[in-house]
Design a protein around this motif. Structure first.
Motif, PDB file in Angstrom:
ATOM      1  N   ASN A 296       0.705  -1.268  -0.046  1.00 43.43           N
ATOM      2  CA  ASN A 296      -0.023   0.004  -0.095  1.00 43.43           C
ATOM      3  C   ASN A 296       0.696   1.287   0.011  1.00 43.43           C
ATOM      4  OD1 ASN A 296       0.988  -0.263   2.748  1.00 43.43           O
ATOM      5  ND2 ASN A 296      -0.864   0.122   3.617  1.00 43.43           N
ATOM      6  N   ALA A 297       1.904   1.015  -0.744  1.00 44.34           N
ATOM      7  CA  ALA A 297       2.803   2.387  -0.907  1.00 44.34           C
ATOM      8  C   ALA A 297       2.213   3.730  -1.238  1.00 44.34           C
ATOM      9  CB  ALA A 297       4.136   2.103  -1.456  1.00 44.34           C
ATOM     10  N   HIS A 298       1.177   3.610  -2.048  1.00 39.70           N
ATOM     11  CA  HIS A 298       0.225   4.779  -2.783  1.00 39.70           C
ATOM     12  C   HIS A 298      -0.659   5.352  -1.612  1.00 39.70           C
ATOM     13  CE1 HIS A 298      -2.691   1.194  -2.408  1.00 39.70           C
ATOM     14  NE2 HIS A 298      -3.681   1.999  -2.441  1.00 39.70           N
TER      15      HIS A 298
ATOM     16  N   ALA B 259      -1.179  12.308 -11.168  1.00 41.12           N
ATOM     17  CA  ALA B 259      -1.366  10.983 -11.538  1.00 41.12           C
ATOM     18  C   ALA B 259      -2.656  10.369 -10.429  1.00 41.12           C
ATOM     19  CB  ALA B 259      -0.292  10.071 -10.905  1.00 41.12           C
ATOM     20  N   ASP B 260      -3.514   9.360 -10.982  1.00 41.54           N
ATOM     21  CA  ASP B 260      -4.578   8.750 -10.327  1.00 41.54           C
ATOM     22  C   ASP B 260      -3.883   7.752  -9.265  1.00 41.54           C
ATOM     23  OD1 ASP B 260      -6.651   6.944  -9.881  1.00 41.54           O
ATOM     24  OD2 ASP B 260      -7.908   7.988 -11.163  1.00 41.54           O
ATOM     25  N   ALA B 261      -4.369   7.865  -8.088  1.00 41.43           N
ATOM     26  CA  ALA B 261      -3.597   7.148  -7.381  1.00 41.43           C
ATOM     27  C   ALA B 261      -4.479   5.657  -6.797  1.00 41.43           C
ATOM     28  CB  ALA B 261      -3.987   7.601  -5.749  1.00 41.43           C
ATOM     29  N   GLU B 262      -5.388   5.388  -7.790  1.00 42.10           N
ATOM     30  CA  GLU B 262      -6.012   4.112  -7.968  1.00 42.10           C
ATOM     31  C   GLU B 262      -5.841   3.221  -9.306  1.00 42.10           C
ATOM     32  OE1 GLU B 262     -10.011   3.958  -6.900  1.00 42.10           O
ATOM     33  OE2 GLU B 262      -9.670   4.763  -4.888  1.00 42.10           O
TER      34      GLU B 262
ATOM     35  N   LEU C  47      -8.466  -2.710 -13.418  1.00 43.32           N
ATOM     36  CA  LEU C  47      -9.368  -1.638 -13.490  1.00 43.32           C
ATOM     37  C   LEU C  47      -8.459  -0.422 -14.053  1.00 43.32           C
ATOM     38  CD1 LEU C  47     -11.116  -1.577 -10.156  1.00 43.32           C
ATOM     39  CD2 LEU C  47     -11.780  -2.834 -12.161  1.00 43.32           C
ATOM     40  N   GLY C  48      -9.127   0.390 -15.129  1.00 47.25           N
ATOM     41  CA  GLY C  48      -8.425   1.670 -15.537  1.00 47.25           C
ATOM     42  C   GLY C  48      -7.689   1.317 -16.758  1.00 47.25           C
ATOM     43  N   PHE C  49      -8.312   0.289 -17.720  1.00 47.32           N
ATOM     44  CA  PHE C  49      -7.616  -0.031 -18.805  1.00 47.32           C
ATOM     45  C   PHE C  49      -8.828  -0.202 -20.001  1.00 47.32           C
ATOM     46  CE2 PHE C  49      -4.388  -1.329 -15.853  1.00 47.32           C
ATOM     47  CZ  PHE C  49      -3.242  -1.095 -16.694  1.00 47.32           C
ATOM     48  N   GLY C  50      -9.822   0.500 -19.679  1.00 43.97           N
ATOM     49  CA  GLY C  50     -11.032   0.443 -20.540  1.00 43.97           C
ATOM     50  C   GLY C  50     -10.979   1.084 -21.868  1.00 43.97           C
TER      51      GLY C  50
ATOM     52  N   SER D   9      -4.970  -1.418  -9.563  1.00 40.79           N
ATOM     53  CA  SER D   9      -6.219  -1.856  -8.964  1.00 40.79           C
ATOM     54  C   SER D   9      -7.048  -2.969  -9.843  1.00 40.79           C
ATOM     55  CB  SER D   9      -7.378  -0.723  -9.002  1.00 40.79           C
ATOM     56  OG  SER D   9      -6.811   0.303  -8.002  1.00 40.79           O
ATOM     57  N   PHE D  10      -7.372  -3.830  -9.083  1.00 35.16           N
ATOM     58  CA  PHE D  10      -8.164  -5.054  -9.813  1.00 35.16           C
ATOM     59  C   PHE D  10      -9.132  -5.725  -9.016  1.00 35.16           C
ATOM     60  CE2 PHE D  10      -4.626  -6.594  -7.137  1.00 35.16           C
ATOM     61  CZ  PHE D  10      -5.187  -7.711  -6.410  1.00 35.16           C
ATOM     62  N   ARG D  11     -10.077  -6.552  -9.925  1.00 36.67           N
ATOM     63  CA  ARG D  11     -11.223  -7.310  -9.090  1.00 36.67           C
ATOM     64  C   ARG D  11     -10.882  -8.816  -9.261  1.00 36.67           C
ATOM     65  NH1 ARG D  11     -15.023  -2.872 -11.021  1.00 36.67           N
ATOM     66  NH2 ARG D  11     -14.856  -4.019 -13.093  1.00 36.67           N
ATOM     67  N   LEU D  12     -11.286  -9.439  -8.551  1.00 33.90           N
ATOM     68  CA  LEU D  12     -11.405 -11.102  -8.838  1.00 33.90           C
ATOM     69  C   LEU D  12     -12.909 -11.392  -9.286  1.00 33.90           C
ATOM     70  CD1 LEU D  12      -9.058 -13.108  -8.569  1.00 33.90           C
ATOM     71  CD2 LEU D  12      -9.871 -13.858  -6.208  1.00 33.90           C
TER      72      LEU D  12
END
Length: 367
Positions: free
Chosen positions: A25-27, A152-155, A297-300, A314-317
């Motif tokens: 969680n360095a962000h 930058a986007d932190a997520e 997430l964020g590659f749409g 960021s990701f979902r399972l």
């Protein structure tokens, strides 16, 4: 010459890594290096036991408070460190307890200018996930006086097109461009030259430096155009000492021998380049390892897929609630970030491929 990081040496400067937890969680909460902790402790000790260096005699010595002298030294060191980090001068740096407080003080300082115009204080929404000149174009006009841009986007980790936004702003108005850079401290240059910014806003926390923020202006002359007295600079001298130590720590990342030459600005640049190279490779390894298991997430959009990124993903399972994933990771001593949308992993210079492997194993148990 491109320098590299001695990650084992760097990890040795983070005592928190000796425990059972693996920090991803360095962000959000970068780990604090030991030199920073020591600097803060020394500063508190200075304040507590400060004694006059000379007998308090003579007209000029009356009323001298050694604690005040120590405080001034720590505050001055923090301003100089932030100046070296951003590429300005120490007298163009304002310190504050938080980014929000400094931004509020800036608005007060610019009250006369803002009364006659507008301020863009929130980044507009972007369908692509990448903020560029196009997203700001419709908001900026001749009356705009301040444009605030997140670097930058932190997520999602996406680095926004700050330079193009700054250029577009100046083509349409006389507004200052303020760039919030905390998300990419230590992994990308945050100098005025690199960003094209007029003002840089940051929190030392992004470097593991504690709760102290700074507002850096491109040059001191800018302060003559606003009410600089609006900046109270009510900050803890001990936290100021920590901020200075955090910048020194960054400057030494790429110096494996402890005998680096050149100015601190030069060494910061070398270390940031080395950190960007190392973490870029580690981020690629992270994504390649997790790709079969997760949905990122964020590659749409094409723009998002091609965007430069800080080491944050960021990701979902699929089929598994975010809270379930988070609790499973925490149960295995892995500490990422989380939001309603997904799990966020932010990598620091103290992370290694084995941390990624451990993350992948735990996620595999849920798939």
């Amino acid at each position: 010459m491109q320098l590299s990081l001695d990650v084992a040496r760097i990890r040795g400067q983070y005592t928190s890594l000796a425990g059972q937890w693996t920090y991803l969680n360095a962000h959000e909460v970068p780990q604090i290096p030991e030199p920073v902790s020591s600097a803060v402790a020394r500063a508190f000790r200075d304040q507590a036991v400060a004694q006059p260096l000379e007998p308090n005699v003579g007209t000029h010595a009356r009323g001298v408070d050694p604690g005040t002298l120590f405080a001034q030294e720590h505050l001055a060191a923090a301003r100089l460190a932030i100046a070296d980090l951003t590429g300005t001068t120490a007298d163009a740096v304002m310190l504050g307890p938080s980014e929000a407080e400094l931004l509020a003080q800036l608005q007060v300082a610019m009250r006369q200018q803002l009364r006659r115009g507008n301020a863009v204080l929130d980044a507009p929404r972007s369908a692509s996930g990448v903020l560029g000149a196009g997203e700001y174009a419709q908001l900026i006009d001749a009356a705009t006086r301040l444009t605030v841009v997140p670097a930058a986007d932190a997520e999602t980790g996406i680095i926004h097109e700050v330079a193009s936004i700054a250029e577009a702003t100046r083509s349409r108005s006389r507004a200052w461009v303020l760039v919030q850079v905390s998300a990419m401290l230590g992994v990308r240059p945050v100098t005025f030259e690199a960003l094209g910014a007029d003002v840089v806003l940051l929190s030392a926390r992004g470097l593991g430096g504690g709760e102290l923020a700074a507002l850096a202006f491109r040059d001191r002359a800018m302060l003559t155009r606003i009410n600089a007295e609006a900046f109270g600079q009510q900050v803890s001298p001990a936290l100021a000492a920590g901020a200075a130590a955090a910048v020194d720590h960054l400057a030494g990342l790429a110096d494996s021998s402890g005998a680096a030459r050149g100015t601190r600005r030069t060494r910061i640049s070398q270390s940031v380049d080395a950190a960007a190279s190392y973490l870029g490779g580690l981020s690629t390894y992270l994504m390649d390892t997790l790709r079969p298991k997760v949905e990122f997430l964020g590659f749409g959009s094409e723009a998002a897929r091609e965007a430069d990124r800080i080491p944050v993903v960021s990701f979902r399972l699929p089929g598994v609630p975010v809270e379930t994933v988070y609790q499973r990771l925490v149960g295995h001593a892995l500490l990422p970030g989380r939001s309603a949308e997904g799990i966020t992993v932010g990598l620091g210079v103290y992370n290694t491929p084995s941390d990624v492997d451990q993350l992948a194993r735990v996620l595999g148990s849920l798939a």
